[in-house]
Write a protein that holds these residues in place. Sequence first.
Motif, PDB file in Angstrom:
ATOM      1  N   ALA A 230       0.842  -1.197   0.000  1.00  0.00           N
ATOM      2  CA  ALA A 230       0.000   0.000   0.000  1.00  0.00           C
ATOM      3  C   ALA A 230       0.874   1.242   0.000  1.00  0.00           C
ATOM      4  N   ASN A 231       0.201   2.406  -0.047  1.00  0.00           N
ATOM      5  CA  ASN A 231       0.918   3.659   0.149  1.00  0.00           C
ATOM      6  C   ASN A 231       0.906   4.006   1.640  1.00  0.00           C
ATOM      7  N   GLN A 232       1.448   5.161   1.985  1.00  0.00           N
ATOM      8  CA  GLN A 232       1.551   5.575   3.388  1.00  0.00           C
ATOM      9  C   GLN A 232       0.177   5.564   4.061  1.00  0.00           C
TER      10      GLN A 232
ATOM     11  N   MET B 157       3.441  -3.926   3.576  1.00  0.00           N
ATOM     12  CA  MET B 157       4.599  -3.063   3.337  1.00  0.00           C
ATOM     13  C   MET B 157       4.148  -1.833   2.558  1.00  0.00           C
ATOM     14  N   HIS B 158       4.781  -0.702   2.868  1.00  0.00           N
ATOM     15  CA  HIS B 158       4.363   0.535   2.218  1.00  0.00           C
ATOM     16  C   HIS B 158       5.530   1.491   2.049  1.00  0.00           C
ATOM     17  N   CYS B 159       5.397   2.372   1.074  1.00  0.00           N
ATOM     18  CA  CYS B 159       6.286   3.529   0.930  1.00  0.00           C
ATOM     19  C   CYS B 159       5.370   4.751   0.949  1.00  0.00           C
TER      20      CYS B 159
ATOM     21  N   ALA C 212       4.096   2.611  -5.011  1.00  0.00           N
ATOM     22  CA  ALA C 212       4.379   2.289  -6.408  1.00  0.00           C
ATOM     23  C   ALA C 212       5.774   1.730  -6.640  1.00  0.00           C
ATOM     24  N   ASP C 213       6.796   2.392  -6.114  1.00  0.00           N
ATOM     25  CA  ASP C 213       8.179   2.086  -6.493  1.00  0.00           C
ATOM     26  C   ASP C 213       8.924   1.272  -5.427  1.00  0.00           C
ATOM     27  N   ARG C 214       9.095   1.849  -4.244  1.00  0.00           N
ATOM     28  CA  ARG C 214       9.773   1.108  -3.186  1.00  0.00           C
ATOM     29  C   ARG C 214       8.950  -0.110  -2.770  1.00  0.00           C
TER      30      ARG C 214
END
Length: 237
Positions: free
Chosen positions: A56-58, A134-136, A140-142
């Motif tokens: 996911a995202n933050q 897990m998220h950045c 999308a990228d990390r």
Amino acid sequence: MVKITPRKMRRPHVAADLATAEGRARAKRELYWGDHGFLRLRFSNLHQISPEMWRANQPSPKQVLAHARERGIKTILNLRGPTTKGFYLLEKEACEAAGIDLIDFQMYSREPPTVEKVFGARDLFERIRYPALMHCKSGADRAGIMAVLYKLLREKLPYEEAIEQLSGRYLHIRHGKTGVLDAFFETYAAFNAGRPANEWKPFLDWVAEDYDRVAVKTEFLQKLGKGPKLDQIIGRE
């Protein structure tokens, strides 16, 4: 004569005190405005990529609690690394309230991974509590490179299936500096070109024995320099 003005030194960021109303308000501003969290209120780029793993995202504090309540998440991997900014402090607080292990494992979206990071990811996937997320920042990228590594190292899936985690479906854009992540994996594929899939050199063996991080980045930047500066056009982190 040209006068050179010294660059201003940035003052170190001082963490907001969540124990005070003023500090908590500031942390929320840093989350929703400074970190563009207002854009993520209705869009989480949330995907389940295996029975035990999500990406996911933050997440906001409310989303962290929802992950624990609705998905039974026991571990959150923060791929942005620790910081004193409000978005991290609020996430850490929410994880503690929900009984979630928050693990900081910093990855980079514009650098090929180090050998140590690849093997570190392998060890991490083996020791965390599942289900996990897990998220950045954008998811999308990390989160993408870590999802590929998860597929290769934890699930032992074929390269062709694992690499799908680094795609436009998850908002990854390869036509910019974040394309260096694609270049890393494509170098591995090129190394095995012409071999049957069952005769490919094992990924970790290639990383340990053949992977040249500097060469991957140098070649990628040479190719990138010939194309449009997409990162400048879209202004991505």
